[in-house]
Write an enzyme that holds these catalytic residues in place. Sequence first.
Site, PDB file in Angstrom:
ATOM      1  N   ASP A 171     -25.327  13.243  -5.847  1.00 30.38           N
ATOM      2  CA  ASP A 171     -24.919  12.587  -4.604  1.00 30.38           C
ATOM      3  C   ASP A 171     -23.419  12.362  -4.549  1.00 30.38           C
ATOM      4  O   ASP A 171     -22.702  12.551  -5.535  1.00 30.38           O
ATOM      5  CB  ASP A 171     -25.683  11.261  -4.442  1.00 30.38           C
ATOM      6  CG  ASP A 171     -25.723  10.422  -5.712  1.00 30.38           C
ATOM      7  OD1 ASP A 171     -24.948  10.705  -6.638  1.00 30.38           O
ATOM      8  OD2 ASP A 171     -26.520   9.479  -5.775  1.00 30.38           O
ATOM      9  N   ASN A 226     -33.380  -1.446  -7.071  1.00 31.61           N
ATOM     10  CA  ASN A 226     -34.531  -1.428  -6.157  1.00 31.61           C
ATOM     11  C   ASN A 226     -35.403  -0.192  -6.366  1.00 31.61           C
ATOM     12  O   ASN A 226     -36.221   0.140  -5.523  1.00 31.61           O
ATOM     13  CB  ASN A 226     -34.048  -1.511  -4.695  1.00 31.61           C
ATOM     14  CG  ASN A 226     -33.089  -0.381  -4.344  1.00 31.61           C
ATOM     15  OD1 ASN A 226     -32.887   0.531  -5.130  1.00 31.61           O
ATOM     16  ND2 ASN A 226     -32.504  -0.441  -3.157  1.00 31.61           N
ATOM     17  N   HIS A 254     -34.271   2.893  -6.574  1.00 32.33           N
ATOM     18  CA  HIS A 254     -33.786   4.119  -5.938  1.00 32.33           C
ATOM     19  C   HIS A 254     -33.330   5.139  -6.970  1.00 32.33           C
ATOM     20  O   HIS A 254     -32.898   4.786  -8.072  1.00 32.33           O
ATOM     21  CB  HIS A 254     -32.718   3.837  -4.867  1.00 32.33           C
ATOM     22  CG  HIS A 254     -31.346   3.521  -5.351  1.00 32.33           C
ATOM     23  ND1 HIS A 254     -30.747   2.296  -5.193  1.00 32.33           N
ATOM     24  CD2 HIS A 254     -30.413   4.285  -5.960  1.00 32.33           C
ATOM     25  CE1 HIS A 254     -29.530   2.324  -5.676  1.00 32.33           C
ATOM     26  NE2 HIS A 254     -29.301   3.521  -6.168  1.00 32.33           N
ATOM     27  N   GLU A 265     -33.192   5.648  -0.936  1.00 31.32           N
ATOM     28  CA  GLU A 265     -33.464   4.216  -0.890  1.00 31.32           C
ATOM     29  C   GLU A 265     -34.929   3.947  -0.547  1.00 31.32           C
ATOM     30  O   GLU A 265     -35.617   4.829  -0.018  1.00 31.32           O
ATOM     31  CB  GLU A 265     -32.577   3.566   0.181  1.00 31.32           C
ATOM     32  CG  GLU A 265     -31.080   3.690  -0.091  1.00 31.32           C
ATOM     33  CD  GLU A 265     -30.581   2.723  -1.161  1.00 31.32           C
ATOM     34  OE1 GLU A 265     -31.405   2.150  -1.909  1.00 31.32           O
ATOM     35  OE2 GLU A 265     -29.359   2.552  -1.255  1.00 31.32           O
TER      36      GLU A 265
HETATM   37  C1  GLP Z   1     -25.928   4.652  -7.636  1.00 33.95           C
HETATM   38  C2  GLP Z   1     -26.185   6.138  -7.834  1.00 33.95           C
HETATM   39  C3  GLP Z   1     -27.468   6.388  -8.599  1.00 33.95           C
HETATM   40  C4  GLP Z   1     -27.528   5.507  -9.831  1.00 33.95           C
HETATM   41  C5  GLP Z   1     -27.489   4.058  -9.407  1.00 33.95           C
HETATM   42  C6  GLP Z   1     -27.630   3.088 -10.551  1.00 33.95           C
HETATM   43  O1  GLP Z   1     -26.583   4.144  -6.529  1.00 33.95           O
HETATM   44  N1  GLP Z   1     -26.245   6.835  -6.606  1.00 33.95           N
HETATM   45  O2  GLP Z   1     -27.546   7.757  -8.951  1.00 33.95           O
HETATM   46  O3  GLP Z   1     -28.695   5.772 -10.570  1.00 33.95           O
HETATM   47  O4  GLP Z   1     -26.247   3.834  -8.747  1.00 33.95           O
HETATM   48  O5  GLP Z   1     -26.389   2.877 -11.146  1.00 33.95           O
HETATM   49  P1  GLP Z   1     -26.163   2.107 -12.498  1.00 33.95           P
HETATM   50  O6  GLP Z   1     -26.483   3.081 -13.581  1.00 33.95           O
HETATM   51  O7  GLP Z   1     -24.697   1.753 -12.477  1.00 33.95           O
HETATM   52  O8  GLP Z   1     -27.048   0.919 -12.497  1.00 33.95           O
END
Ligand code: GLP
Length: 250
Positions: free
Chosen positions: A67, A136, A138, A143
């Site tokens: 992404d 959440n 995702h 989402e």
């Molecule tokens: C963002 C990214 C996800 C990632 C998520 C969790 O939203 N788009 O790919 O998994 O953050 O991030 P973290 O690993 O910092 O908790």
Amino acid sequence: MRIYECADYKAMSRRAASLIAAQVLLKPDCVLGLATGSTPIGLYDQLTEWYQKGDLSFAKVRSVNLDEYLGLAPTHEQSYRYFMQHNLFDRIDIPAESTHVLNGLAQDPDAECAAYDQLIRDLGGVDMQLLGMGHNGHIAFNEPGDDFGLGTHVVELAERTIDANQRFFASRDEVPRKALSMGIKSIMGARRILMVVSGADKAESLCKAVTGPVTNEVPASVLQLHPDVTIVGDTAALSKLKEAGVPVCG
Ligand code: GLP
């Protein structure tokens, strides 16, 4: 689904890195699906260390990232292209032209998304897709409530995701409200999926994703339907799963 428990973040990073290294050793020209967020940073450090020691080469690997924020230039310090350059690509021998990240400045975001799905097909599909998981549930930027049938598409970020990601920006107002993201359909097309999860604050969502119904209210729950998923978590992230009696490997 295989679930590996590691004592802490460092051990989790090392275990996940070893699974990616195994993929690269078995198929040096594999297509890796890569992820951003804070969770994969330790495993990227470990892969870099093995590259620097001469144990691993990425010279033939191709990569596609999950992404990118809409509206951020690749040179913006919070763009995911910048993150990947800084945390991995600039530190290993993967050729620049073999790395692919969605263009957050695309004039026509829908066309950019369609071209990205075509690119993944042209590469022959993803051999191993790395995922983190949001609080959440995702995955990538899919989402809660998003359609499981979508390929790469433009997404509106959930308020909780904006809250979680504001720590990387000077203020909440600077966090982009939209992103380009591989969809659940694109992610489920990978031959193998590796998800890394760290911390007690993700334990509840992880438990729902693994033991609850498959529902788009918990996007990671769709992984129950994939034939080759490995989850590597630290003890804190796996705590609720273990309470629920789900078997995990050490
Ligand atoms: C963002 C990214 C996800 C990632 C998520 C969790 O939203 N788009 O790919 O998994 O953050 O991030 P973290 O690993 O910092 O908790």
